[in-house]
Design a protein around this motif. Structure first.
Motif, PDB file in Angstrom:
ATOM      1  N   TYR A  99      15.516 -45.530  60.242  1.00 15.74           N
ATOM      2  CA  TYR A  99      15.716 -46.623  58.640  1.00 15.74           C
ATOM      3  C   TYR A  99      13.965 -46.264  58.460  1.00 15.74           C
ATOM      4  CZ  TYR A  99      19.929 -47.983  60.851  1.00 15.74           C
ATOM      5  OH  TYR A  99      20.895 -48.053  60.921  1.00 15.74           O
ATOM      6  N   GLY A 100      13.373 -45.506  58.905  1.00 17.15           N
ATOM      7  CA  GLY A 100      11.344 -45.203  58.844  1.00 17.15           C
ATOM      8  C   GLY A 100      11.216 -45.994  59.074  1.00 17.15           C
ATOM      9  N   HIS A 101      11.332 -47.303  60.498  1.00 16.16           N
ATOM     10  CA  HIS A 101      10.408 -47.978  61.264  1.00 16.16           C
ATOM     11  C   HIS A 101       9.173 -47.340  61.641  1.00 16.16           C
ATOM     12  CE1 HIS A 101      13.547 -50.963  58.496  1.00 16.16           C
ATOM     13  NE2 HIS A 101      12.197 -50.938  58.335  1.00 16.16           N
ATOM     14  N   VAL A 102       8.147 -47.746  62.420  1.00 12.77           N
ATOM     15  CA  VAL A 102       7.188 -47.099  63.316  1.00 12.77           C
ATOM     16  C   VAL A 102       7.675 -48.197  64.589  1.00 12.77           C
ATOM     17  CG1 VAL A 102       5.680 -47.257  64.925  1.00 12.77           C
ATOM     18  CG2 VAL A 102       5.947 -46.265  61.758  1.00 12.77           C
ATOM     19  N   ILE A 103       8.394 -46.876  65.508  1.00 13.20           N
ATOM     20  CA  ILE A 103       8.473 -47.116  67.184  1.00 13.20           C
ATOM     21  C   ILE A 103       7.262 -47.454  68.122  1.00 13.20           C
ATOM     22  CG2 ILE A 103       9.460 -46.635  69.135  1.00 13.20           C
ATOM     23  CD1 ILE A 103      11.813 -45.012  67.009  1.00 13.20           C
ATOM     24  N   GLY A 104       5.740 -47.150  68.219  1.00 13.72           N
ATOM     25  CA  GLY A 104       4.462 -47.023  68.682  1.00 13.72           C
ATOM     26  C   GLY A 104       4.667 -46.082  68.437  1.00 13.72           C
ATOM     27  N   ASP A 105       2.910 -45.595  68.605  1.00 17.00           N
ATOM     28  CA  ASP A 105       2.431 -44.756  68.348  1.00 17.00           C
ATOM     29  C   ASP A 105       1.645 -44.424  69.982  1.00 17.00           C
ATOM     30  OD1 ASP A 105      -1.038 -44.730  68.188  1.00 17.00           O
ATOM     31  OD2 ASP A 105      -0.118 -46.738  68.192  1.00 17.00           O
ATOM     32  N   GLY A 106       0.974 -43.277  70.050  1.00 12.49           N
ATOM     33  CA  GLY A 106       0.137 -43.238  71.357  1.00 12.49           C
ATOM     34  C   GLY A 106      -0.305 -41.783  70.938  1.00 12.49           C
ATOM     35  N   ILE A 107      -1.046 -40.614  71.956  1.00 12.82           N
ATOM     36  CA  ILE A 107      -2.404 -39.667  72.366  1.00 12.82           C
ATOM     37  C   ILE A 107      -0.902 -38.694  72.955  1.00 12.82           C
ATOM     38  CG2 ILE A 107      -3.974 -38.920  72.668  1.00 12.82           C
ATOM     39  CD1 ILE A 107      -4.500 -40.336  70.494  1.00 12.82           C
ATOM     40  N   LEU A 108      -0.413 -37.797  72.426  1.00 10.04           N
ATOM     41  CA  LEU A 108      -0.289 -36.744  73.192  1.00 10.04           C
ATOM     42  C   LEU A 108      -0.412 -35.548  73.355  1.00 10.04           C
ATOM     43  CD1 LEU A 108       3.411 -35.593  73.394  1.00 10.04           C
ATOM     44  CD2 LEU A 108       3.503 -34.870  71.428  1.00 10.04           C
ATOM     45  N   GLY A 262      11.016 -51.211  65.684  1.00 12.53           N
ATOM     46  CA  GLY A 262      11.805 -51.464  64.957  1.00 12.53           C
ATOM     47  C   GLY A 262      13.177 -51.396  65.548  1.00 12.53           C
ATOM     48  N   ILE A 263      14.094 -51.530  66.699  1.00  9.06           N
ATOM     49  CA  ILE A 263      14.927 -51.034  67.321  1.00  9.06           C
ATOM     50  C   ILE A 263      15.854 -52.162  67.711  1.00  9.06           C
ATOM     51  CG2 ILE A 263      13.646 -48.797  68.065  1.00  9.06           C
ATOM     52  CD1 ILE A 263      14.451 -51.355  70.443  1.00  9.06           C
ATOM     53  N   ASP A 271      23.532 -47.182  70.356  1.00 10.86           N
ATOM     54  CA  ASP A 271      23.676 -46.587  71.019  1.00 10.86           C
ATOM     55  C   ASP A 271      21.720 -46.970  72.311  1.00 10.86           C
ATOM     56  OD1 ASP A 271      25.943 -45.322  71.463  1.00 10.86           O
ATOM     57  OD2 ASP A 271      25.048 -43.629  70.154  1.00 10.86           O
ATOM     58  N   TYR A 272      20.832 -46.300  71.588  1.00 17.30           N
ATOM     59  CA  TYR A 272      19.991 -46.833  72.377  1.00 17.30           C
ATOM     60  C   TYR A 272      19.223 -48.558  72.934  1.00 17.30           C
ATOM     61  CZ  TYR A 272      14.597 -46.870  72.543  1.00 17.30           C
ATOM     62  OH  TYR A 272      13.316 -46.009  72.403  1.00 17.30           O
ATOM     63  N   ARG A 273      19.768 -49.126  71.905  1.00 17.33           N
ATOM     64  CA  ARG A 273      20.192 -50.434  72.642  1.00 17.33           C
ATOM     65  C   ARG A 273      20.398 -50.928  73.179  1.00 17.33           C
ATOM     66  NH1 ARG A 273      19.737 -51.579  67.124  1.00 17.33           N
ATOM     67  NH2 ARG A 273      22.161 -52.332  67.248  1.00 17.33           N
ATOM     68  N   LYS A 274      22.117 -50.079  73.854  1.00 20.26           N
ATOM     69  CA  LYS A 274      22.809 -49.820  74.824  1.00 20.26           C
ATOM     70  C   LYS A 274      22.067 -49.114  76.473  1.00 20.26           C
ATOM     71  CE  LYS A 274      26.589 -50.333  72.736  1.00 20.26           C
ATOM     72  NZ  LYS A 274      28.220 -49.856  72.138  1.00 20.26           N
TER      73      LYS A 274
END
Length: 468
Positions: A99-108, A262-263, A271-274
């Motif tokens: 849905y285009g909502h941010v999940i998080g972020d970090g350094i890769l 945003g989950i 399925d992700y929440r499960k």
């Protein structure tokens, strides 16, 4: 019977907002590292005036991604392009939901052709683990979770130590430790340096507005590396930063560390929440603050709001791309710094010494957040909500209370608004909340980054580029 998944936890709650606002896990903790080594004021001032050693060993997940499909997994889940991602470089990794909502972020970090390391908070790491499993990628993922928030005296170890040398004299410290010049690679490029005869990996960084390095290596070398750096940097004024000072640096540099993933809603994420466990970050996160929307979606954010709009590249197909394409960029809220009235903050603090009536919500120093994700209403003189204050504290360097916020696109720098400080109805049942009353604090809408040093010296670094 114990819960097994995030969805089980939500099913037993009549309201997901009430559950997250009243979660009983306590305040978000930066674990293991001592609270202070000298005092938090001197430690904060060190990254502006001399040099500071940040210890990032314990508060972030490390996720190793290896295999021939490692890059494909990253490309399929990141708003960022991977077209220019050579070995020896790092990127800020930002995934969004369908849905285009941010999940998080970090350094890769790209350690080798088919080997990457993600470093950051759990939500983005969990998303990578889930997508790798669900999508059948030919990739092996190994997670090293952050240290426990409250180890209760038990021994704590990590696979890697991770330190940063920052501040205006950081490069002098680095070259003294190295025993000679160190090449100033471009921002987010990786290299090597010598520390007491050991070769350690480096990342060109700059959290404090001046050239610095992030360093890492095997945890068994941690004490030796740390002591070597501090001994070499002593005459240059280096200060080790404790866990009290460390998280307040972002108030000056402008990164919002912990948006709510945003989950928690949407059929495409069922399925992700499960899949997420009842012991996951997402199931045990806390929301704090005065803003209480009608639905959980009121807490979700988009990349543009957090300053990541420039990261979005539609040169690859990724989860959430279609949703982002449908969004009106011009209507997105924008990130700003709110500079709090000193007189109003003095009133908030003074209420602790008044025996009659409830005090205002306690404003801790230097970081005032009391949840994992924080949302205070930002209102105009009519009381209309014009944005959300999401990360709050006090800058010893600027001598101001500051918060990082997202506000309506028509809110201008230099205008005045108010932050509603404290939760409604005397406060929620979170352990970090005492009975209190609310107070409207006057704030000046200011640039991000707030620090002029950071704003004028950064020409690289994504969201730290010269401010809006």
């Amino acid at each position: 019977m114990s819960h097994k998944s995030l969805q089980d936890v939500l099913n037993e709650s009549s309201n997901v907002i009430d559950h997250l606002r009243n979660a009983q896990v306590g305040a978000y903790v930066y674990p293991v590292v001592a609270s202070e080594f000298s005092n938090w004021r001197s430690e904060v001032q060190a990254w502006r005036d001399s040099a500071v050693l940040f210890d990032q060993t314990h508060h972030m997940d490390n996720l190793l991604v290896r295999g021939k499909d490692a890059l494909k997994l990253i490309s399929d889940t990141a708003i960022n392009s991977v077209e220019n991602f050579p070995v020896g470089k790092a990127k800020q990794y930002v995934p969004v939901t369908p849905y285009g909502h941010v999940i998080g972020d970090g350094i890769l970090f790209r350690d080798a052709e088919d080997e990457f390391t993600y470093v950051g908070r759990s939500p983005a790491a969990n998303w990578l683990l889930f997508q790798a499993e669900k999508g059948g990628y030919d990739a092996d993922l190994t997670i090293d979770r952050r240290s426990p928030s409250r180890p209760m005296g038990k021994s704590v170890t990590r696979k890697l130590w991770r330190l940063q040398i920052q501040g205006p004299r950081a490069w002098e410290v680095i070259e003294k430790v190295n025993g000679g010049p160190v090449e100033k690679l471009k921002f987010f490029n990786m290299g090597w340096m010598n520390v007491g005869g050991k070769q350690v990996r480096t990342l060109r960084h700059g959290m404090a507005g001046a050239p610095g390095l992030e360093l890492w290596g095997p945890y068994e070398d941690y004490d030796f590396i740390r002591e070597t750096i501090l001994e070499a940097g002593a005459e240059l004024g280096i200060q080790p930063a404790g866990s009290r000072a460390y998280p307040s640096n972002t108030l000056e540099s402008g990164w919002i560390p912990s948006p709510l993933p945003g989950i928690y809603s949407g059929d495409e994420l069922a399925d992700y929440r499960k899949w997420l466990g009842a012991d996951s970050y997402e199931a045990n996160s806390t929301i704090a603050g005065s803003y209480v929307p009608d639905s959980i979606e009121g807490y979700y954010t988009t990349p543009w709001e957090l300053g990541y709009g420039s990261f979005i590249k539609f040169d690859h197909d990724f989860i959430g791309a279609d949703a982002l394409k449908q969004m009106n960029v011009d209507s997105q809220r924008k990130k700003v710094t709110l500079a709090w009235s000193g007189d109003d903050l003095a009133t908030v603090h003074a209420s602790m010494y008044q025996k009659d009536g409830l005090p205002y919500k306690f404003f801790d120093l230097p970081l005032a957040n009391y949840g994992a994700s924080n949302f205070d209403s930002v209102v105009d003189e009519s009381g209309k909500v014009r944005g959300l204050s999401m990360y709050t504290g006090y800058s010893w360097n600027e001598k101001r209370g500051l918060s990082l916020a997202i506000v309506d696109p028509d809110v201008e720098i230099g205008s005045q608004l108010q932050v509603v400080w404290g939760e409604p109805d005397g406060g929620t049942r979170k352990p970090a909340v005492e009975p209190h009353r609310q107070y409207n604090v006057n704030v000046d809408v200011s640039p991000v980054p707030y620090s002029e040093v950071v704003r004028e010296s950064y020409t690289e670094g994504g969201w730290r580029k010269k401010a809006s």
